[in-house]
Write a protein that holds these residues in place. Structure first.
Motif, PDB file in Angstrom:
ATOM      1  N   ARG A  67       0.917  -1.160  -0.120  1.00  0.00           N
ATOM      2  CA  ARG A  67      -0.084  -0.024   0.064  1.00  0.00           C
ATOM      3  C   ARG A  67       0.932   1.202  -0.148  1.00  0.00           C
ATOM      4  NH1 ARG A  67      -3.033  -3.197  -1.297  1.00  0.00           N
ATOM      5  NH2 ARG A  67      -2.745  -2.070  -3.000  1.00  0.00           N
ATOM      6  N   HIS A  68       2.190   1.196   0.034  1.00  0.00           N
ATOM      7  CA  HIS A  68       3.131   2.185  -0.182  1.00  0.00           C
ATOM      8  C   HIS A  68       2.951   2.786  -1.892  1.00  0.00           C
ATOM      9  CE1 HIS A  68       4.476   2.287   3.767  1.00  0.00           C
ATOM     10  NE2 HIS A  68       5.035   1.253   3.563  1.00  0.00           N
ATOM     11  N   HIS A  69       3.401   4.012  -2.108  1.00  0.00           N
ATOM     12  CA  HIS A  69       3.423   4.241  -3.199  1.00  0.00           C
ATOM     13  C   HIS A  69       4.986   3.846  -3.808  1.00  0.00           C
ATOM     14  CE1 HIS A  69       4.293   7.838  -6.385  1.00  0.00           C
ATOM     15  NE2 HIS A  69       3.822   6.700  -7.036  1.00  0.00           N
ATOM     16  N   ILE A  70       4.752   2.988  -4.915  1.00  0.00           N
ATOM     17  CA  ILE A  70       5.940   2.436  -5.425  1.00  0.00           C
ATOM     18  C   ILE A  70       6.131   2.494  -7.164  1.00  0.00           C
ATOM     19  CG2 ILE A  70       6.180   0.535  -3.513  1.00  0.00           C
ATOM     20  CD1 ILE A  70       5.463  -0.756  -6.949  1.00  0.00           C
ATOM     21  N   VAL A  71       7.209   2.467  -7.387  1.00  0.00           N
ATOM     22  CA  VAL A  71       7.547   2.630  -8.767  1.00  0.00           C
ATOM     23  C   VAL A  71       8.420   1.454  -9.311  1.00  0.00           C
ATOM     24  CG1 VAL A  71       8.478   3.975 -10.834  1.00  0.00           C
ATOM     25  CG2 VAL A  71       6.800   5.078  -9.097  1.00  0.00           C
ATOM     26  N   LEU A  72       8.192   0.869 -10.327  1.00  0.00           N
ATOM     27  CA  LEU A  72       9.058  -0.258 -10.792  1.00  0.00           C
ATOM     28  C   LEU A  72       9.579   0.256 -12.168  1.00  0.00           C
ATOM     29  CD1 LEU A  72      10.419  -3.193 -10.824  1.00  0.00           C
ATOM     30  CD2 LEU A  72       8.245  -3.823 -11.997  1.00  0.00           C
ATOM     31  N   ARG A  73      10.769   0.513 -12.226  1.00  0.00           N
ATOM     32  CA  ARG A  73      11.485   0.781 -13.851  1.00  0.00           C
ATOM     33  C   ARG A  73      12.090  -0.384 -14.246  1.00  0.00           C
ATOM     34  NH1 ARG A  73      11.349   3.102 -17.092  1.00  0.00           N
ATOM     35  NH2 ARG A  73      13.468   4.315 -17.311  1.00  0.00           N
TER      36      ARG A  73
END
Length: 203
Positions: A67-73
């Motif tokens: 539920r954290h804001h995450i970004v996968l690059r």
């Protein structure tokens, strides 16, 4: 052939270390089918697309579930002439060289429709780069036509296409875009960003 992804996971929380390490546990079922190399910037995953993309999906889903804001690059590549062939990348997922574009689009849509729901929303944007000889734009436009029919299409943006939906169909859509468009023995790359739980989402 060499097929791989350089990936970095960015959790927007003070507790980023535990989010990253716990999410990486989701790669466990895939580890014996992938070659993995990790340093302080990114993790390289090398393997067949039918393993690589489910592994990325499961990593993303685990991170999103915090539920954290995450970004996968991710930077993905197949067929790079500067990389030696790796047997772990052996695959039947790439279309045959003489398969008509319409047939590849149809097969891609069928694969997306069969994708399992994962219960986490994925918002992604990516760009597909087809290199070498041939009509690059025909392949790219063919991919965009597929995306518009995939059920995950959101909109086009400058330099990329945006898709969204449940993580299962979204990652299946990305996999099909990577495997079905561009020459099967040619060099194809993809630039991918996937986001979860962003506080700026309004739709």
């Amino acid at each position: 052939m060499f097929i791989g992804a350089q990936i970095s996971l960015y959790p927007m929380t003070d507790d980023f270390v535990s989010v990253i390490t716990s999410s990486l546990e989701a790669l466990g079922p895939w580890r014996d089918q992938l070659r993995m190399e990790t340093d302080d910037i990114s993790t390289l995953l090398v393997g067949a697309p039918e393993v690589l993309f489910p592994a990325l999906r499961d990593l993303y889903t685990a991170a999103a579930s915090t539920r954290h804001h995450i970004v996968l690059r991710c930077t993905l590549s197949r067929g790079c002439p500067g990389e030696a062939d790796d047997r772990i990348c052996a695959t039947k997922a790439l279309s045959a060289p003489d398969t008509p574009l319409a047939n590849r689009q149809s097969a891609a849509l069928k694969a997306v429709s069969a994708a399992q729901q994962k219960g986490e929303i994925a918002r992604a944007q990516f760009s597909l780069y087809v290199m070498g000889d041939g009509d690059h734009m025909e392949e790219i436009y063919g991919c965009i036509d597929f995306l518009k029919q995939s059920g995950c299409f959101d909109r086009t943006k400058n330099f990329c296409t945006r898709i969204k939906g449940d993580a299962g169909p979204v990652f299946a859509t990305i996999e099909q875009a990577f495997c079905r468009f561009g020459p099967p023995e040619g060099h194809v790359t993809m630039d991918l960003t996937v986001s979860a739980n962003s506080p700026s989402v309004t739709d």
